[in-house]
Design a protein around this motif. Sequence first.
Motif, PDB file in Angstrom:
ATOM      1  N   LEU A   1      -6.750   1.610   4.354  1.00  0.00           N
ATOM      2  CA  LEU A   1      -5.708   2.226   3.539  1.00  0.00           C
ATOM      3  C   LEU A   1      -5.671   1.628   2.137  1.00  0.00           C
ATOM      4  CD1 LEU A   1      -3.353   4.223   3.494  1.00  0.00           C
ATOM      5  CD2 LEU A   1      -1.869   2.355   4.233  1.00  0.00           C
ATOM      6  N   THR A   2      -5.580   0.306   2.046  1.00  0.00           N
ATOM      7  CA  THR A   2      -5.479  -0.342   0.740  1.00  0.00           C
ATOM      8  C   THR A   2      -6.830  -0.446   0.058  1.00  0.00           C
ATOM      9  OG1 THR A   2      -3.616  -1.637   1.588  1.00  0.00           O
ATOM     10  CG2 THR A   2      -4.618  -2.384  -0.468  1.00  0.00           C
ATOM     11  N   THR A   3      -7.856  -0.825   0.816  1.00  0.00           N
ATOM     12  CA  THR A   3      -9.180  -0.995   0.208  1.00  0.00           C
ATOM     13  C   THR A   3      -9.734   0.337  -0.287  1.00  0.00           C
ATOM     14  OG1 THR A   3     -10.243  -0.831   2.397  1.00  0.00           O
ATOM     15  CG2 THR A   3      -9.711  -3.038   1.582  1.00  0.00           C
ATOM     16  N   GLY A   4      -9.498   1.412   0.458  1.00  0.00           N
ATOM     17  CA  GLY A   4      -9.942   2.730   0.001  1.00  0.00           C
ATOM     18  C   GLY A   4      -9.195   3.178  -1.238  1.00  0.00           C
ATOM     19  N   TRP A   5      -7.907   2.884  -1.274  1.00  0.00           N
ATOM     20  CA  TRP A   5      -7.060   3.232  -2.425  1.00  0.00           C
ATOM     21  C   TRP A   5      -7.532   2.482  -3.666  1.00  0.00           C
ATOM     22  CZ3 TRP A   5      -2.219   0.125  -3.653  1.00  0.00           C
ATOM     23  CH2 TRP A   5      -1.491   0.696  -4.698  1.00  0.00           C
ATOM     24  N   LEU A   6      -7.793   1.183  -3.537  1.00  0.00           N
ATOM     25  CA  LEU A   6      -8.257   0.392  -4.673  1.00  0.00           C
ATOM     26  C   LEU A   6      -9.643   0.840  -5.130  1.00  0.00           C
ATOM     27  CD1 LEU A   6      -7.063  -3.174  -3.586  1.00  0.00           C
ATOM     28  CD2 LEU A   6      -6.089  -1.741  -5.388  1.00  0.00           C
TER      29      LEU A   6
ATOM     30  N   PRO B   1       0.818  -1.220   0.000  1.00  0.00           N
ATOM     31  CA  PRO B   1       0.000   0.000   0.000  1.00  0.00           C
ATOM     32  C   PRO B   1       0.847   1.265   0.000  1.00  0.00           C
ATOM     33  CG  PRO B   1       0.204  -0.823   2.229  1.00  0.00           C
ATOM     34  CD  PRO B   1       1.009  -1.755   1.353  1.00  0.00           C
ATOM     35  N   LYS B   2       0.201   2.370  -0.204  1.00  0.00           N
ATOM     36  CA  LYS B   2       0.813   3.688  -0.074  1.00  0.00           C
ATOM     37  C   LYS B   2      -0.065   4.527   0.845  1.00  0.00           C
ATOM     38  CE  LYS B   2       2.954   4.002  -4.689  1.00  0.00           C
ATOM     39  NZ  LYS B   2       4.320   4.319  -4.242  1.00  0.00           N
TER      40      LYS B   2
END
Length: 473
Positions: free
Chosen positions: A265-270, A104-105
Amino acid sequence: MVVIQSLRDTLQALPEKTVFTLPTITKVISLKLEYRVGDANTTIYNGPDPKLPFANSELFYATISQSRRLTACDQGCKDVYEITFDVKDSNFTFKAGDTIGIIPKNAQIEVDFILNHLSLTSQADLPYTLLLGNKESKIPTHVPVKSTLRQVLTDCLDLRCLLKKLFLLAISRYTKEDNERQVLEYLSSKEGSTAYKTHILNKQINILDIFTMFPSCKPPIEVLLSYLPKLLPRPYSIVNSYLEDSNVIKICFSVMNLGNNRRGLTTGWLEDHILNKNINLEHSLNDLCLTDHKQRSEFKVPIYMRKNISGFSLSENLETPLIFIGPGTGVAPFIGFLQEIEYAKKKNSKGKFGTVDLFFGCRNPELDFIYEKELKRFLSRNVLNSLNVSFSRVDNNEVKYVQDAVMNEGEKIAQLIKDGANIFVCGDVRTIAEQIKDVLIKCLTKYDNCLEDHEKYIVQMEKDRRYIVDAWC
């Protein structure tokens, strides 16, 4: 913001005693940044680059070839998506039950907030060199000795990690307002243990929240570099089988709502990408609810294969009965399992195969019965022998949770276990993993009189890899 108000209440309720029992800070902060104007921007670590946890492959930058929403656009259910990664140019091999790690970022808005709060915006993109002030200090292995602050805050540090007392105490030393500093000291003290648990741990307060609540808290960036842990990859179960299509990897995920107007973090980014928010912000509601669409950019996601340490995969012997239990997105790896079983049956049409029973739970059949069509298709082709579905938010429904559905079939479950069944459970470690284990013990206790110690029997099944759990936090 409710959390800020609760901490203000803590401030007002502080005991008259202003000298607290504080932990001893053993970490010596002697890191020093030197900026190198005009130098090339490179990222170099003091030693080898940090390893990817549980890695079973090299890192691969995958494009998202397809995505679809699996749940209805309704506040009554979570936002769940399936995305398909194109991995045809990778060296990946995988089985159903394997997982990938996604690197993630941190969100740009959160990185910018840290930089702005610490008055570092003008230095954010300057190359730096990280130096040690004395021999007793060490540079954390996940912090580059050469890079830029923006890159380190984006890629290396976990800005959302739970804050330890020592960190709160360390940053309290750089808090100018006396009342703000006193609260931070109290939260890090022995006397403030209850308040720390209530206001920090239970509310998942991170450094972003602390800087919002305590505006005068402005530690040197070197303190964050010393204390904040590594931003770790996130694991996701693979939905499909390599035998079905070796060129793609599918995962499904629910977008986590963490409170404080913050998503996973990752799910929102995707989600932002697959809804093309980073391309066109003027989507209508109908656009946001598209169930299937091609991606319109070369957005790449860094992924890698993870070692299947738990052994969550089918054995080559498919003659034994199989019981799959997975509520919500926990059903994901079982789609791949069923694809592998179907492939095996086509390859050996005269072979002997054990029964396959699947237990799935969600809220409402109209909202979040994910993979309904796929599961019913497996059922119609006799790949799946029974599909037991429970709905927790349907009125007058006696079987509300997957645990109820398992108990409802207790006699059958007990017999299958006696017949040598292998049980696979996928779901939240805090709820489903232990609850299913308890239910299985109850099934044996009620319907099997041959065994003396049913709990011990389930434990032995775990040791024999007949009861396997894939759980996440």
